[in-house]
Design an enzyme around this catalytic site. Structure first.
Site, mmCIF file in Angstrom:
data_model
loop_
_atom_site.group_PDB
_atom_site.id
_atom_site.type_symbol
_atom_site.label_atom_id
_atom_site.label_comp_id
_atom_site.label_asym_id
_atom_site.label_seq_id
_atom_site.Cartn_x
_atom_site.Cartn_y
_atom_site.Cartn_z
ATOM 1 C CG ASP A 1 -1.725 1.228 1.414
ATOM 2 O OD1 ASP A 1 -1.679 2.099 0.526
ATOM 3 O OD2 ASP A 1 -2.429 1.335 2.446
ATOM 4 C CE LYS B 1 -1.818 6.850 -3.462
ATOM 5 N NZ LYS B 1 -2.315 5.924 -2.430
ATOM 6 C CD GLU C 1 -5.096 3.357 -2.405
ATOM 7 O OE1 GLU C 1 -5.917 4.172 -1.954
ATOM 8 O OE2 GLU C 1 -3.948 3.665 -2.776
ATOM 9 C CG ASP D 1 -9.490 4.359 0.689
ATOM 10 O OD1 ASP D 1 -8.959 5.056 1.586
ATOM 11 O OD2 ASP D 1 -8.824 3.680 -0.107
#
Lengths: 177, 623
Positions: free
Chosen positions: B25, B87, B187, B209
């Site tokens: 992850d 990210k 994800e 999420d």
């Protein structure tokens, strides 16, 4: 395994007709996915992976086609060599055109106030009723091999779905996205 | 050594060959790696026992970068060389980055191309792909230590809403870190896998999420081991950080301080840090105090929810849209899974519970759930776990299309189409004698090209001259199971093979990756030494294990003095392993090999003669 040459109904081993059991379709789809999905070839050669991508793409397209009544109707006509891409105005009945015009007008007349949502909901359920009746007759016409009638019903379905998606767009705009 | 690992005919090998596959992850704030250890998939800890690795990299001149908490502590002293939340920079141009963030303490430079700006650091220019790969390398090292050997493959998770550029760059970062990417996994799908694989659950699940920098919602249907994503939506620029920014704004406004935060990078960083701390404390207690510039401020969750109302509304609006796309109603939802550290905030939990009229599932740590799901998927994909009826069916999150006349977008693959998918559409020329056609590939939901994201532009040349409208140009889009796109175009009418295949311009080509890999290797001679030691240790441990197993199985073949001398060498070898003495390890491994060689030969004889006799006595008794 090679999917490219099969007709979509054969692919899923279901009878070639308009009214099908969507539950059976889904479970056949899942069974075939388990055999062909690229994830089953994660550690295989590039060639096998490419093959898996192609087969699964065909499978996905086949499922999407048969799962949607509108696409399924178009596909059935295509299988019976009925041309549906080109439409001549005179092939469409006058009352069909008038009805579509009226529905479209009722969409345009919806006021942009608090009652808009309930008006949209009303219109939507009217259109959905029509879709249902249309689909029923389409199925019967296909069984009786009355292709010109089926083709006209298919175009009516196209109109109605277009209208539903326009209602959706208006709703989405009202919701703010 | 190989001789020791003999197996009985028809029996199972003493040490089954397991491939080493991990799930990673790669998060905005924290990154994790998970793998099957023994019976279950677990997050692998570092040598401090910590599973979460802060996704922060600190670059020092001429030295290996620091990653994780060591880098985090440099943030205030060296804000320009300490890169956090990389990210959020993946797959974006400099102008996009600047438009999204109010304040960035980094010094940007022209990168490899427009879409890959680099950050000037004390150790040279670093672009988001390199920075991400440095985080990945740190996790790879951790996994190789835990699993005692090089990795065979990895599943890397990405937000479902990541566009093609962001996916390409994630995959490039993984390749740059030396990983074989088995799959890019969305994800939310990973989270659903972590919750649902072993249960026979059926029904519809919403995965909500909210990570550090990205927000994803997916609606999945679970049916007998098949996870089918029905619709997905989200915002790649909405996350827990945004709650920090709003709290920071509130602090600076309420404290009416004189500091110019926009000019003072350290002051800005410490203000954000303070806001972040306050946010975390609000998850523990309803009211918290914030000391800022000598002033004491108080905030509770009700006020916090008011401050963040627009953010909360944005998340719920996206939920509404996903429900609509899937053709489901709120009542159809059976379970809600919360993912991401930001979902610990009580204001999020209550907003979600109110919206869906249901409490969420939170049994699995929301920070770990994605990595765990990826680890399970990696284990299956590499072939360790037979899972005949397990499958993930994912969708493409954004519509793909091409530019047509009047700067309009013609959609070729609508959003939420199950992938992989291949779709083709035919276009024609609009001028007499036209021999070339320019094709512009875009991604997004809007009708105007300028409102969508441009993925690639290419020109199809060599179309035979014909009257306008006579040429038939077939444009084919292919999206693979990772959600990555390739496009090809071909002229059909004259059977001419004017054809071109493009990958969107963001991905690195093989040469660039090769080059980057070799330059990083030059800086890493030290790494090679460490690796040689690790390999020696691994080989020694395997030999010890095999020898012990063999003695357990056939101890009657050894006399006492032989047993003793083997035990003595094993003891010495174990000591050398723990003391990192590479030369000794080699020497003792050699010695153990020699001594056990004779034993192995005896075992071989015994087992061969047993095999010749047929079934062993033990087996006959059982049957």
């Amino acid at each position: 395994m090679q999917f490219a040459s099969q007709n979509y109904f054969q692919l899923f081993s279901i009878t070639e007709k308009f009214h099908i059991d969507l539950g059976v379709l889904a479970s056949r789809y899942h069974e075939l996915q388990i055999e062909t999905h690229p994830d089953k070839f994660a550690d295989s050669t590039e060639q096998e992976k490419l093959m898996a991508v192609q087969n699964t793409s065909i499978l996905n397209e086949a499922y999407a086609t048969l799962n949607s009544p509108l696409k399924r109707a178009g596909y059935l006509l295509y299988l019976h060599d009925v041309e549906v891409e080109q439409v001549n105005q005179d092939e469409l009945a006058m009352d069909l055109l008038m009805e579509q015009l009226q529905l479209r007008e009722s969409l345009e007349e919806i006021s942009n106030d608090e009652s808009a949502q309930s008006q949209l909901d009303d219109l939507k359920s009217r259109v959905r009723d029509k879709v249902e009746r249309c689909e029923l007759s389409f199925g019967i016409n296909m069984e009786e091999k009355k292709y010109p009638g089926a083709k006209e019903l298919f175009h009516e379905l196209q109109f109605l779905h277009k209208l539903l998606s326009e209602i959706d767009t208006i709703e989405e705009r009202r919701l703010g996205y | 050594m190989a001789l020791l690992q003999i197996s009985e005919p028809g029996g199972k090998p003493i040490q089954p060959v397991r491939k080493r596959a991990v799930g990673i992850d790669l998060g905005t704030t924290n990154s994790l790696v998970a793998a099957r250890c023994g019976g279950s998939v677990e997050c692998l800890p570092d040598d401090q026992g910590e599973c979460l690795l802060s996704s922060i990299v600190y670059y020092r001149k001429g030295k290996e970068p620091l990653v994780g908490s060591a880098a985090k502590s440099e943030m205030i002293a060296n804000p320009g060389d300490t890169i956090a939340s990389v990210k959020r920079l993946l797959g974006k141009s400099l102008s996009e980055i600047k438009a999204e963030r109010q304040f960035i303490p980094y010094d940007f430079n022209e990168g490899r191309d427009d879409q890959t700006p680099a950050i000037r650091t004390a150790d040279g220019d670093k672009d988001p792909v390199i920075i991400s790969s440095d985080i990945l390398k740190c996790l790879v090292r951790r996994a190789e230590d835990c699993m005692q050997g090089a990795l065979d493959g990895a599943v890397i998770t990405v937000p479902a809403y990541f566009d093609d550029a962001q996916r390409q760059q994630t995959r490039d970062a993984a390749r740059l870190a030396g990983l074989k990417v088995l799959r890019l996994l969305n994800e939310p799908t990973a989270a659903a896998v972590a919750y649902g694989l072993d249960s026979q659950d059926q029904g519809n699940v919403i995965v909500f999420d909210l990570g550090g920098g990205t927000f994803d919602v997916s609606l999945l249907s679970l049916q007998k081991g098949i996870f089918e994503v029905l619709a997905t939506g989200g915002d790649t620029n909405l996350g827990g950080d945004d709650f920090d920014y709003l709290l920071a704004d509130w602090i600076r406004n309420s404290a009416s301080s004189e500091i110019d935060y926009d000019a003072d990078a350290s002051a800005h960083t410490s203000l954000l840090h303070q806001a972040n701390q306050a946010k975390h404390r609000l998850s523990e207690s309803p009211v918290v105090e914030v000391e800022h510039q000598g002033q004491s401020l108080q905030i509770d969750n009700i006020r916090f929810a008011q401050l963040c109302e627009s953010l909360l509304d944005r998340t719920l609006l996206i939920c509404t849209r996903v429900l609509r796309d899937a053709g489901k109603k709120i009542e159809d939802i059976d379970n809600i899974v919360l993912v991401g550290g930001a979902t610990r905030m009580p204001i999020i939990r209550s907003a979600v519970a109110e919206f869906f009229g249901k409490e969420s599932m939170t049994e699995i740590d929301p920070d770990k759930v994605v990595a765990l799901g990826a680890g399970i998927q990696a284990d299956i994909l590499i072939g360790n776990k037979p899972a005949d009826s397990f499958l993930l069916l994912d969708v493409n999150p954004l519509s793909l299309g091409i530019e047509t006349m009047g700067e309009l977008v013609e959609k070729i693959i609508p959003r939420n189409t199950t992938i992989p998918v291949i779709k083709a559409q035919e276009f024609t020329t609009f001028k007499d004698g036209q021999t070339a056609m320019s094709i512009h590939v875009v991604q997004g939901e809007r009708e105007l090209v300028s409102d969508c994201r441009s993925l690639a532009r290419f020109e199809l040349k060599g179309i035979p001259p014909m009257v306008a409208g006579a040429a038939k140009i077939r444009v084919e889009f292919q999206v693979d199971a990772d959600g990555l796109l390739s496009v090809s175009a071909r002229e059909l009418s004259k059977g001419m093979s004017a054809e071109i295949v493009v990958k969107p311009s963001f991905g690195l080509n093989a040469d660039t990756i090769e080059q980057m890999l070799s330059s990083s290797q030059m800086n890493a001679k030290n790494d090679m030494k460490i690796r040689a030691l690790k390999e020696a240790q691994l080989e020694a441990r395997q030999l010890i294990d095999a020898t012990i197993n063999a003695i357990d199985a056939d101890s009657s073949l050894l006399n006492e003095p032989e047993k003793k001398s083997i035990a003595a060498i094993i003891e010495k070898l174990n000591l050398a392993i723990t003391q990192d003495e590479q030369i000794k390890i080699h020497a003792l491994t050699e010695q153990l090999n020699r001594i056990s060689g004779d034993f192995a030969a005896r075992r071989m004889d015994l087992h061969v003669s047993e095999a010749l006799r047929g079934e062993s006595i033990e087996k006959l008794e059982k049957s």
